[in-house]
Each structure stands twice: as structure tokens, then as C-alpha cells.
Design a protein around this motif. Structure first.
Motif, PDB file in Angstrom:
ATOM      1  N   SER A 199       0.827  -1.212   0.000  1.00  0.00           N
ATOM      2  CA  SER A 199       0.000   0.000   0.000  1.00  0.00           C
ATOM      3  C   SER A 199       0.856   1.255   0.000  1.00  0.00           C
ATOM      4  CB  SER A 199      -0.917   0.022   1.231  1.00  0.00           C
ATOM      5  OG  SER A 199      -1.794  -1.078   1.225  1.00  0.00           O
ATOM      6  N   LEU A 200       1.987   1.177   0.710  1.00  0.00           N
ATOM      7  CA  LEU A 200       2.871   2.342   0.797  1.00  0.00           C
ATOM      8  C   LEU A 200       3.486   2.668  -0.560  1.00  0.00           C
ATOM      9  CD1 LEU A 200       4.115   4.311   2.950  1.00  0.00           C
ATOM     10  CD2 LEU A 200       6.099   2.776   2.975  1.00  0.00           C
ATOM     11  N   LYS A 201       3.751   1.623  -1.340  1.00  0.00           N
ATOM     12  CA  LYS A 201       4.364   1.811  -2.653  1.00  0.00           C
ATOM     13  C   LYS A 201       3.513   1.109  -3.715  1.00  0.00           C
ATOM     14  CE  LYS A 201       8.971   2.284  -0.697  1.00  0.00           C
ATOM     15  NZ  LYS A 201      10.387   1.897  -0.757  1.00  0.00           N
ATOM     16  N   PRO A 202       2.350   1.682  -4.024  1.00  0.00           N
ATOM     17  CA  PRO A 202       1.422   1.019  -4.953  1.00  0.00           C
ATOM     18  C   PRO A 202       1.932   1.028  -6.391  1.00  0.00           C
ATOM     19  CG  PRO A 202       0.634   3.208  -4.406  1.00  0.00           C
ATOM     20  CD  PRO A 202       1.826   2.974  -3.532  1.00  0.00           C
ATOM     21  N   TRP A 203       1.604  -0.024  -7.103  1.00  0.00           N
ATOM     22  CA  TRP A 203       1.860  -0.115  -8.542  1.00  0.00           C
ATOM     23  C   TRP A 203       0.527  -0.244  -9.259  1.00  0.00           C
ATOM     24  CZ3 TRP A 203       6.588  -2.920 -10.969  1.00  0.00           C
ATOM     25  CH2 TRP A 203       7.766  -2.473 -10.366  1.00  0.00           C
ATOM     26  N   SER A 204       0.428   0.343 -10.441  1.00  0.00           N
ATOM     27  CA  SER A 204      -0.771   0.210 -11.259  1.00  0.00           C
ATOM     28  C   SER A 204      -0.836  -1.198 -11.852  1.00  0.00           C
ATOM     29  CB  SER A 204      -0.756   1.235 -12.391  1.00  0.00           C
ATOM     30  OG  SER A 204      -0.606   2.546 -11.881  1.00  0.00           O
ATOM     31  N   PRO A 205      -2.039  -1.695 -12.147  1.00  0.00           N
ATOM     32  CA  PRO A 205      -2.155  -3.014 -12.794  1.00  0.00           C
ATOM     33  C   PRO A 205      -1.330  -3.064 -14.075  1.00  0.00           C
ATOM     34  CG  PRO A 205      -4.299  -2.261 -12.053  1.00  0.00           C
ATOM     35  CD  PRO A 205      -3.366  -1.095 -11.865  1.00  0.00           C
ATOM     36  N   GLY A 206      -0.519  -4.093 -14.207  1.00  0.00           N
ATOM     37  CA  GLY A 206       0.301  -4.248 -15.403  1.00  0.00           C
ATOM     38  C   GLY A 206       1.559  -3.415 -15.431  1.00  0.00           C
ATOM     39  N   GLN A 207       1.804  -2.627 -14.382  1.00  0.00           N
ATOM     40  CA  GLN A 207       2.993  -1.762 -14.367  1.00  0.00           C
ATOM     41  C   GLN A 207       4.263  -2.597 -14.359  1.00  0.00           C
ATOM     42  OE1 GLN A 207       2.965   1.320 -11.349  1.00  0.00           O
ATOM     43  NE2 GLN A 207       5.193   1.436 -11.291  1.00  0.00           N
ATOM     44  N   ALA A 208       5.251  -2.134 -15.085  1.00  0.00           N
ATOM     45  CA  ALA A 208       6.565  -2.765 -15.111  1.00  0.00           C
ATOM     46  C   ALA A 208       7.613  -1.686 -15.310  1.00  0.00           C
ATOM     47  CB  ALA A 208       6.652  -3.812 -16.228  1.00  0.00           C
ATOM     48  N   GLY A 209       8.822  -1.979 -14.919  1.00  0.00           N
ATOM     49  CA  GLY A 209       9.876  -0.978 -15.048  1.00  0.00           C
ATOM     50  C   GLY A 209      11.226  -1.619 -15.292  1.00  0.00           C
ATOM     51  N   TYR A 210      12.164  -0.790 -15.715  1.00  0.00           N
ATOM     52  CA  TYR A 210      13.543  -1.221 -15.932  1.00  0.00           C
ATOM     53  C   TYR A 210      14.416  -0.708 -14.782  1.00  0.00           C
ATOM     54  CZ  TYR A 210      11.997  -2.199 -20.708  1.00  0.00           C
ATOM     55  OH  TYR A 210      11.325  -2.685 -21.807  1.00  0.00           O
ATOM     56  N   TYR A 211      15.294  -1.579 -14.310  1.00  0.00           N
ATOM     57  CA  TYR A 211      16.163  -1.261 -13.177  1.00  0.00           C
ATOM     58  C   TYR A 211      17.556  -1.836 -13.413  1.00  0.00           C
ATOM     59  CZ  TYR A 211      11.987  -0.203 -10.354  1.00  0.00           C
ATOM     60  OH  TYR A 211      10.821   0.337  -9.863  1.00  0.00           O
ATOM     61  N   TRP A 212      18.534  -1.178 -12.823  1.00  0.00           N
ATOM     62  CA  TRP A 212      19.858  -1.778 -12.664  1.00  0.00           C
ATOM     63  C   TRP A 212      19.861  -2.517 -11.332  1.00  0.00           C
ATOM     64  CZ3 TRP A 212      23.089  -2.252 -16.524  1.00  0.00           C
ATOM     65  CH2 TRP A 212      23.188  -1.272 -17.527  1.00  0.00           C
ATOM     66  N   TYR A 213      20.253  -3.792 -11.354  1.00  0.00           N
ATOM     67  CA  TYR A 213      20.229  -4.663 -10.178  1.00  0.00           C
ATOM     68  C   TYR A 213      21.587  -5.330  -9.977  1.00  0.00           C
ATOM     69  CZ  TYR A 213      15.302  -5.513  -8.674  1.00  0.00           C
ATOM     70  OH  TYR A 213      14.055  -5.433  -8.122  1.00  0.00           O
ATOM     71  N   LEU A 214      21.895  -5.617  -8.722  1.00  0.00           N
ATOM     72  CA  LEU A 214      22.874  -6.639  -8.379  1.00  0.00           C
ATOM     73  C   LEU A 214      22.088  -7.828  -7.861  1.00  0.00           C
ATOM     74  CD1 LEU A 214      25.573  -4.568  -6.412  1.00  0.00           C
ATOM     75  CD2 LEU A 214      25.471  -5.050  -8.870  1.00  0.00           C
ATOM     76  N   THR A 215      22.416  -9.020  -8.301  1.00  0.00           N
ATOM     77  CA  THR A 215      21.693 -10.211  -7.852  1.00  0.00           C
ATOM     78  C   THR A 215      22.671 -11.175  -7.196  1.00  0.00           C
ATOM     79  OG1 THR A 215      21.916 -11.458  -9.917  1.00  0.00           O
ATOM     80  CG2 THR A 215      20.073  -9.919  -9.749  1.00  0.00           C
ATOM     81  N   PHE A 216      22.140 -12.004  -6.274  1.00  0.00           N
ATOM     82  CA  PHE A 216      23.008 -12.851  -5.454  1.00  0.00           C
ATOM     83  C   PHE A 216      22.410 -14.243  -5.277  1.00  0.00           C
ATOM     84  CE2 PHE A 216      23.416  -8.437  -4.141  1.00  0.00           C
ATOM     85  CZ  PHE A 216      24.797  -8.244  -4.228  1.00  0.00           C
TER      86      PHE A 216
END
Length: 234
Positions: free
Chosen positions: A42-59
Motif C-alpha cells: 500500500s505504501l508503494k502502490p503499482w498500477s495493474p500491469g505496471q513494469a519498469g527497468y532497473y539496474w540490479y545486483l543479484t546474489f
């Protein structure tokens, strides 16, 4: 999203970005002073179908997976939606929504990122102990110096093809690695107590040798991503 939820947490950075104890103390002190924690979704809502591009480090380091799994199990009663153990990550930079970035722009951003980090050698990070934020539980990550340098490089590279004013400033970057997202608003006191009992678990060491440009989606109460580019350091 409220104005408060957009502010970095902790709001003030540590006294030193190279001293592990200064970073860990700053993270823990900020969490201890929260009177209330919130439902992340609820604090950080996303719209239905929303997607985004990010730079990530994964582990996927076994010691980190074991540490995260133990903490998730111990805190399962605290209203926690755990981060999948095959999805442990550190968010470096939000590039923008998928409907606002063309495929051509994304390819150019990936190429610019590749050039920007070509001279950065692989490095190691210490992950832990456990702490929290306004709507999540997470591990402190130390030291910050190389992560801040990486953020500056990625931000500068991305800003060559995106409006730089829409990209988070490096001064607002607070490196951390998520364990789980809180799914209800609650008084923070008991949660802080429960987390404190896990803070004696020793940190683990992970190696950073590549960066992922991902397409991120939110499915129910979980984040899922697909790689759009994998950029090797050094």
C-alpha cells in the motif's frame, strides 16, 4: 505514494561510507526509532500491469541464501512476505517504466552502462546484520564506497539517454539487501525486538562481478524480473 515513502531510508546517511560499524549503526538506529511500520504494497502502490527497468545486483551465494532463509523462517509470524531465495537482489537504480523507455533507448542504456563499468574490478561486500525500514526487513550492506561509485557510473551512463532529473541522485542511494516486505501496518516495537534477536547472526561475504539490467514486474505480493542485459565488471 506519499512524500515520506519517497524519502531515502535512513534519511541521513552514515558518518562514514567505508566503516562497516558506522553504516550498520546508522541503519539500526533509524529502524529503532520508527514508531510504526507499514504495508509495503500500500505504501508503494503499482498500477495493474505496471513494469519498469532497473539496474540490479543479484546474489545466489549459498551462505547468503542460508542466512536469508533462517531470518525469514524466524520472522514468518511478523507479517512478512519473503523475498524468494532465488531472487535476492540489491536495487542500484530505477531507470523508468517500460512504457516510457523504447527498446532502442534500453539497448543504448545497456551499452552505455557496459562502457561505464568496464574499468571497475569485481569486489566483495559484507551482508548483515538484519535491520529494517518503513515497510521491509533487510540486511545492511558494507562498505558503501564501491557501491556509490557504481551508482554514479550507472546514473551518468543512463542519463545519456534518459532525463537525468528523473533518476535518483547518488546522495539518496542507501544500499541494502531485502529479506521480505511487510504486509500490514503495525506497531514497530515488537518487530524491532524480533529483529534484534537475529542481529547476532554473523554477516556473510558476497562477490559482485556483474550488473543486471532487468525488467521488473509485481505479481501479487512478489517482485519478479527478467534480464534484459548482463554487464560484467572489469
Amino acid at each position: 505514494m506519499t512524500a515520506t515513502s519517497k524519502r531515502p531510508f535512513p534519511f541521513l546517511g552514515p558518518a562514514s561510507t567505508s566503516d562497516a560499524e558506522a553504516i550498520r549503526d546508522n541503519d539500526w538506529s533509524a529502524f529503532q526509532h520508527l514508531p510504526t511500520v507499514y504495508d509495503h504494497w500500500s505504501l508503494k502502490p503499482w498500477s495493474p500491469g505496471q513494469a519498469g527497468y532497473y539496474w540490479y545486483l543479484t546474489f545466489s551465494d549459498p551462505a547468503l541464501v542460508e542466512l536469508a532463509s533462517h531470518c525469514q523462517t524466524e520472522l514468518a509470524h511478523d507479517g512478512l512476505d519473503p523475498v524468494p531465495l532465488d531472487g535476492l537482489h540489491l536495487t542500484m537504480l530505477n531507470i523508468g517504466r517500460t512504457d516510457d523507455v523504447t527498446g532502442h533507448e534500453l539497448a543504448r542504456i545497456a551499452d552505455a552502462g557496459r562502457v561505464a563499468v568496464a574499468s571497475v574490478k569485481p569486489f566483495r561486500l559484507s551482508v548483515g546484520p538484519l535491520t529494517g525500514s518503513r515497510s521491509a526487513l533487510r540486511f545492511s550492506v558494507t562498505p558503501w564506497d564501491q557501491l556509490l561509485d557504481l551508482h554514479r557510473r550507472l546514473r551518468s551512463a543512463t542519463a545519456q539517454h534518459r532525463d537525468g532529473s528523473r533518476l535518483a541522485e547518488t546522495a539518496e542511494f542507501r544500499p541494502h539487501l531485502g529479506v521480505g516486505y511487510l504486509n500490514r501496518r503495525q506497531d514497530a516495537q515488537q518487530l524491532i525486538k524480533d529483529v534484534s534477536e537475529l542481529r547476532e547472526l554473523p554477516p556473510v561475504t558476497v562477490r559482485v562481478h556483474e550488473i543486471h539490467l532487468v525488467e521488473l514486474r509485481r505479481v501479487n505480493r512478489e517482485y519478479k524480473w527478467e534480464n534484459r542485459a548482463v554487464v560484467a565488471l572489469g
